[in-house]
Write an enzyme that holds these catalytic residues in place. Structure first.
Site, PDB file in Angstrom:
ATOM      1  N   ASP A 128     -41.581 -34.182 -14.490  1.00  0.00           N
ATOM      2  CA  ASP A 128     -40.977 -33.712 -13.246  1.00  0.00           C
ATOM      3  C   ASP A 128     -41.961 -32.790 -12.539  1.00  0.00           C
ATOM      4  O   ASP A 128     -42.668 -32.011 -13.186  1.00  0.00           O
ATOM      5  CB  ASP A 128     -39.699 -32.894 -13.514  1.00  0.00           C
ATOM      6  CG  ASP A 128     -38.648 -33.705 -14.249  1.00  0.00           C
ATOM      7  OD1 ASP A 128     -38.655 -34.931 -14.096  1.00  0.00           O
ATOM      8  OD2 ASP A 128     -37.847 -33.093 -14.976  1.00  0.00           O
ATOM      9  N   ASP A 156     -39.636 -22.800 -10.222  1.00  0.00           N
ATOM     10  CA  ASP A 156     -39.390 -23.228 -11.610  1.00  0.00           C
ATOM     11  C   ASP A 156     -40.256 -22.390 -12.543  1.00  0.00           C
ATOM     12  O   ASP A 156     -39.813 -21.899 -13.577  1.00  0.00           O
ATOM     13  CB  ASP A 156     -39.818 -24.695 -11.823  1.00  0.00           C
ATOM     14  CG  ASP A 156     -38.826 -25.712 -11.285  1.00  0.00           C
ATOM     15  OD1 ASP A 156     -37.615 -25.461 -11.364  1.00  0.00           O
ATOM     16  OD2 ASP A 156     -39.283 -26.770 -10.812  1.00  0.00           O
ATOM     17  N   GLU A 159     -37.012 -26.143 -20.458  1.00  0.00           N
ATOM     18  CA  GLU A 159     -37.354 -27.395 -19.779  1.00  0.00           C
ATOM     19  C   GLU A 159     -38.823 -27.409 -19.377  1.00  0.00           C
ATOM     20  O   GLU A 159     -39.460 -28.464 -19.355  1.00  0.00           O
ATOM     21  CB  GLU A 159     -36.484 -27.554 -18.511  1.00  0.00           C
ATOM     22  CG  GLU A 159     -36.780 -28.818 -17.748  1.00  0.00           C
ATOM     23  CD  GLU A 159     -36.065 -28.907 -16.410  1.00  0.00           C
ATOM     24  OE1 GLU A 159     -35.594 -27.880 -15.891  1.00  0.00           O
ATOM     25  OE2 GLU A 159     -35.974 -30.021 -15.887  1.00  0.00           O
ATOM     26  N   GLU A 160     -39.359 -26.248 -19.070  1.00  0.00           N
ATOM     27  CA  GLU A 160     -40.708 -26.176 -18.511  1.00  0.00           C
ATOM     28  C   GLU A 160     -41.811 -26.042 -19.555  1.00  0.00           C
ATOM     29  O   GLU A 160     -42.980 -25.926 -19.199  1.00  0.00           O
ATOM     30  CB  GLU A 160     -40.801 -25.018 -17.506  1.00  0.00           C
ATOM     31  CG  GLU A 160     -39.746 -25.044 -16.404  1.00  0.00           C
ATOM     32  CD  GLU A 160     -39.750 -26.341 -15.577  1.00  0.00           C
ATOM     33  OE1 GLU A 160     -40.777 -27.041 -15.548  1.00  0.00           O
ATOM     34  OE2 GLU A 160     -38.695 -26.658 -14.984  1.00  0.00           O
ATOM     35  N   ASP A 217     -32.699 -24.093 -19.051  1.00  0.00           N
ATOM     36  CA  ASP A 217     -33.248 -24.748 -17.862  1.00  0.00           C
ATOM     37  C   ASP A 217     -33.361 -23.605 -16.863  1.00  0.00           C
ATOM     38  O   ASP A 217     -32.357 -23.152 -16.318  1.00  0.00           O
ATOM     39  CB  ASP A 217     -32.259 -25.823 -17.379  1.00  0.00           C
ATOM     40  CG  ASP A 217     -32.694 -26.467 -16.069  1.00  0.00           C
ATOM     41  OD1 ASP A 217     -33.691 -26.010 -15.478  1.00  0.00           O
ATOM     42  OD2 ASP A 217     -32.022 -27.418 -15.638  1.00  0.00           O
ATOM     43  N   LEU A 222     -34.506 -23.160 -13.853  1.00  0.00           N
ATOM     44  CA  LEU A 222     -34.017 -23.398 -12.494  1.00  0.00           C
ATOM     45  C   LEU A 222     -33.531 -24.838 -12.412  1.00  0.00           C
ATOM     46  O   LEU A 222     -34.310 -25.772 -12.573  1.00  0.00           O
ATOM     47  CB  LEU A 222     -35.131 -23.140 -11.489  1.00  0.00           C
ATOM     48  CG  LEU A 222     -34.669 -22.539 -10.181  1.00  0.00           C
ATOM     49  CD1 LEU A 222     -33.975 -21.201 -10.389  1.00  0.00           C
ATOM     50  CD2 LEU A 222     -35.844 -22.332  -9.257  1.00  0.00           C
ATOM     51  N   ASP A 223     -32.231 -24.973 -12.219  1.00  0.00           N
ATOM     52  CA  ASP A 223     -31.627 -26.297 -12.148  1.00  0.00           C
ATOM     53  C   ASP A 223     -31.387 -26.651 -10.687  1.00  0.00           C
ATOM     54  O   ASP A 223     -30.888 -25.823  -9.922  1.00  0.00           O
ATOM     55  CB  ASP A 223     -30.303 -26.276 -12.913  1.00  0.00           C
ATOM     56  CG  ASP A 223     -29.571 -27.586 -12.786  1.00  0.00           C
ATOM     57  OD1 ASP A 223     -30.087 -28.603 -13.264  1.00  0.00           O
ATOM     58  OD2 ASP A 223     -28.477 -27.598 -12.181  1.00  0.00           O
ATOM     59  N   GLU A 262     -29.109 -28.811 -20.578  1.00  0.00           N
ATOM     60  CA  GLU A 262     -28.282 -29.084 -19.401  1.00  0.00           C
ATOM     61  C   GLU A 262     -26.884 -29.532 -19.861  1.00  0.00           C
ATOM     62  O   GLU A 262     -25.878 -28.886 -19.567  1.00  0.00           O
ATOM     63  CB  GLU A 262     -28.937 -30.158 -18.504  1.00  0.00           C
ATOM     64  CG  GLU A 262     -30.201 -29.630 -17.829  1.00  0.00           C
ATOM     65  CD  GLU A 262     -30.908 -30.632 -16.909  1.00  0.00           C
ATOM     66  OE1 GLU A 262     -31.404 -30.210 -15.847  1.00  0.00           O
ATOM     67  OE2 GLU A 262     -30.998 -31.825 -17.271  1.00  0.00           O
TER      68      GLU A 262
HETATM   69  P1  AHG Z   1     -33.845 -29.886 -12.540  1.00  0.00           P
HETATM   70  O1  AHG Z   1     -34.012 -29.323 -11.182  1.00  0.00           O
HETATM   71  O2  AHG Z   1     -33.669 -28.816 -13.599  1.00  0.00           O
HETATM   72  O3  AHG Z   1     -34.905 -30.894 -12.921  1.00  0.00           O
HETATM   73  O4  AHG Z   1     -32.439 -30.644 -12.626  1.00  0.00           O
HETATM   74  C1  AHG Z   1     -32.063 -31.544 -11.634  1.00  0.00           C
HETATM   75  C2  AHG Z   1     -30.934 -32.354 -12.170  1.00  0.00           C
HETATM   76  C3  AHG Z   1     -29.546 -31.821 -11.904  1.00  0.00           C
HETATM   77  O5  AHG Z   1     -29.415 -30.527 -11.541  1.00  0.00           O
HETATM   78  C4  AHG Z   1     -29.006 -32.704 -10.833  1.00  0.00           C
HETATM   79  O6  AHG Z   1     -27.643 -32.905 -11.007  1.00  0.00           O
HETATM   80  C5  AHG Z   1     -29.792 -33.970 -10.980  1.00  0.00           C
HETATM   81  O7  AHG Z   1     -31.008 -33.632 -11.578  1.00  0.00           O
HETATM   82  C6  AHG Z   1     -30.068 -34.628  -9.684  1.00  0.00           C
HETATM   83  O8  AHG Z   1     -30.701 -35.838  -9.937  1.00  0.00           O
HETATM   84  P2  AHG Z   1     -30.731 -37.004  -8.840  1.00  0.00           P
HETATM   85  O9  AHG Z   1     -31.597 -36.495  -7.738  1.00  0.00           O
HETATM   86  O10 AHG Z   1     -31.320 -38.163  -9.574  1.00  0.00           O
HETATM   87  O11 AHG Z   1     -29.310 -37.265  -8.410  1.00  0.00           O
HETATM   88 MN    MN Z   2     -31.786 -29.101 -14.480  1.00  0.00          MN
HETATM   89 MN    MN Z   3     -34.946 -27.181 -14.046  1.00  0.00          MN
END
Ligand code: AHG
Ligand code: MN
Ligand code: MN
Length: 355
Positions: free
Chosen positions: A84, A90, A113-114, A136, A138-139, A295
């Site tokens: 990612d 983050d 996560e990081e 996590d 920053l989600d 998560e």
């Molecule tokens: P993060 O920012 O920690 O990588 O998490 C993102 C996650 C979650 O928060 C969210 O519901 C989902 O990814 C969104 O994914 P899509 O864009 O595929 O829907």
């Molecule tokens: Mn997340």
């Molecule tokens: Mn995150």
């Protein structure tokens, strides 16, 4: 009982008075009062929750002024272990959490996560630590640049390795039902920290005028049913038949679609108004996208503790899944119990049929 849990010198017979309804109760006061709930409590868990509260205030400060201090956007050349893209925030949030937990030395290791691997935390003084923390930091970080709510998610486990030796990956690879505490912070229109230690769920809103999280949502209960479903419907054609049929059903029932794209924000809304959150398998993520350990598990514990249900699309309870890897993904469906049961019936009915 393991020897290291025996603390005959710490009396728990004298319970503090109940928390009054009519005055401000800070997170710190609440945590300290709740320590009596834990047999043989050593104060470590209390300390950890307080550390996370402090890190959350620091992250909140930065999230709030993000547009002013050149901290928006992608971190230079960085991808995390999952591939990612890492946003600058983050990285910032991760560093603050690791720092707060390392400085206090209340846990023996953290995982994020990081970071690819676990990070051991040296004890402060001669003191074996009994807990590990996963998070996590920053989600929903793709929402940062556009001023949409983001969050932090955390899970705490008691280590299973010998406390006098180094921590191990196995300390983190425990099923979610062994979490001793879990929670999230939502940096939204207001900032709220919600956590459970397995005795219900409570929420604390940050009062910026005094810089304290104050008890605002006592004993949160998720409504049995809801009128909203939360899924990235843009992937509809990539979902399995049973999921498409269930989404069609939601639409037939005139349920509203609400999807923020920050799981924490979507779950917080569901905790308060009811509903269901879904992240099923897609062609890109056949095993689901969301990470089991930091998560799905913590949010499943919160949802269950509030009276809801949390399963994967194989109908297994999320908290019963035995993890094999730190950054393992899972499909997930969680929220109001009646809605999760309804989804379950669709999966049972349609999953055997050809797509
Ligand atoms: P993060 O920012 O920690 O990588 O998490 C993102 C996650 C979650 O928060 C969210 O519901 C989902 O990814 C969104 O994914 P899509 O864009 O595929 O829907
Ligand atoms: Mn997340
Ligand atoms: Mn995150």
């Amino acid at each position: 009982m393991p020897k290291n849990l025996t603390r005959p010198d710490v009396p728990h017979a004298i319970a503090p008075p109940p928390i009054p309804d009519n005055r401000i109760v800070t997170l710190d006061e609440f945590i300290i009062r709740s320590e009596k709930d834990f047999e043989y409590a050593t104060g470590e868990l209390t300390g950890l929750l307080r550390d996370i509260g402090v890190a959350a205030k620091i992250i909140n400060r930065e999230v709030n002024k993000a547009g002013l201090v050149n901290i928006l956007g992608v971190s230079s050349g960085n991808e995390n272990q999952s591939g990612d893209v890492q946003q600058k925030l983050d990285v910032y949030a991760n560093e603050r959490l690791v720092e707060c937990l390392q400085n206090s030395g209340e846990c023996c290791a953290v995982a994020s996560e990081e970071n690819d691997d676990i990070i051991p935390v040296p004890g402060v003084g001669y003191k074996p630590n009994h807990y590990v923390v996963l998070f996590d930091p920053l989600d929903g970080s793709s929402n940062i640049d556009v001023n949409v709510s983001v969050g932090t998610i955390f899970a705490i486990y008691r280590r299973i390795s010998d406390p006098s030796g180094p921590p191990s990956r196995e300390d983190f690879l425990q099923p979610g039902k062994r979490q001793v505490a879990a929670g999230y912070v939502l940096y939204g229109t207001s900032t709220i920290l919600v956590y459970t230690t397995g005795r219900g769920v409570n929420g604390f809103t940050l009062d910026p005028s005094i810089g304290e999280f104050c008890l605002s949502h006592r004993n949160m209960r998720i409504p049995d049913n809801g009128q909203n479903y939360s899924v990235n419907q843009g992937y509809y054609s990539k979902f399995d038949l049973e999921m498409r049929r269930y989404i069609d059903h939601c639409s037939d029932q005139n349920y509203g679609l609400r999807y923020i794209g920050s799981m924490v924000s979507d779950i917080h809304r569901i905790l308060i108004h009811g509903g269901i959150f879904l992240y099923p398998s897609t062609r890109k993520y056949p095993g689901g996208k969301l990470r089991l350990l930091y998560e799905c598990n913590p949010l499943a514990m919160i949802v269950e503790q509030a009276g809801g249900k949390a399963i994967n699309t194989g109908l297994k309870r999320i908290l019963d899944i035995a993890p094999g890897e730190l950054h393992q993904r899972s499909t997930v469906a969680l929220g109001s119990p009646a809605m999760v049961d309804e989804l379950k019936a669709f999966i049972e009915r349609y999953s055997a049929l050809p797509i």
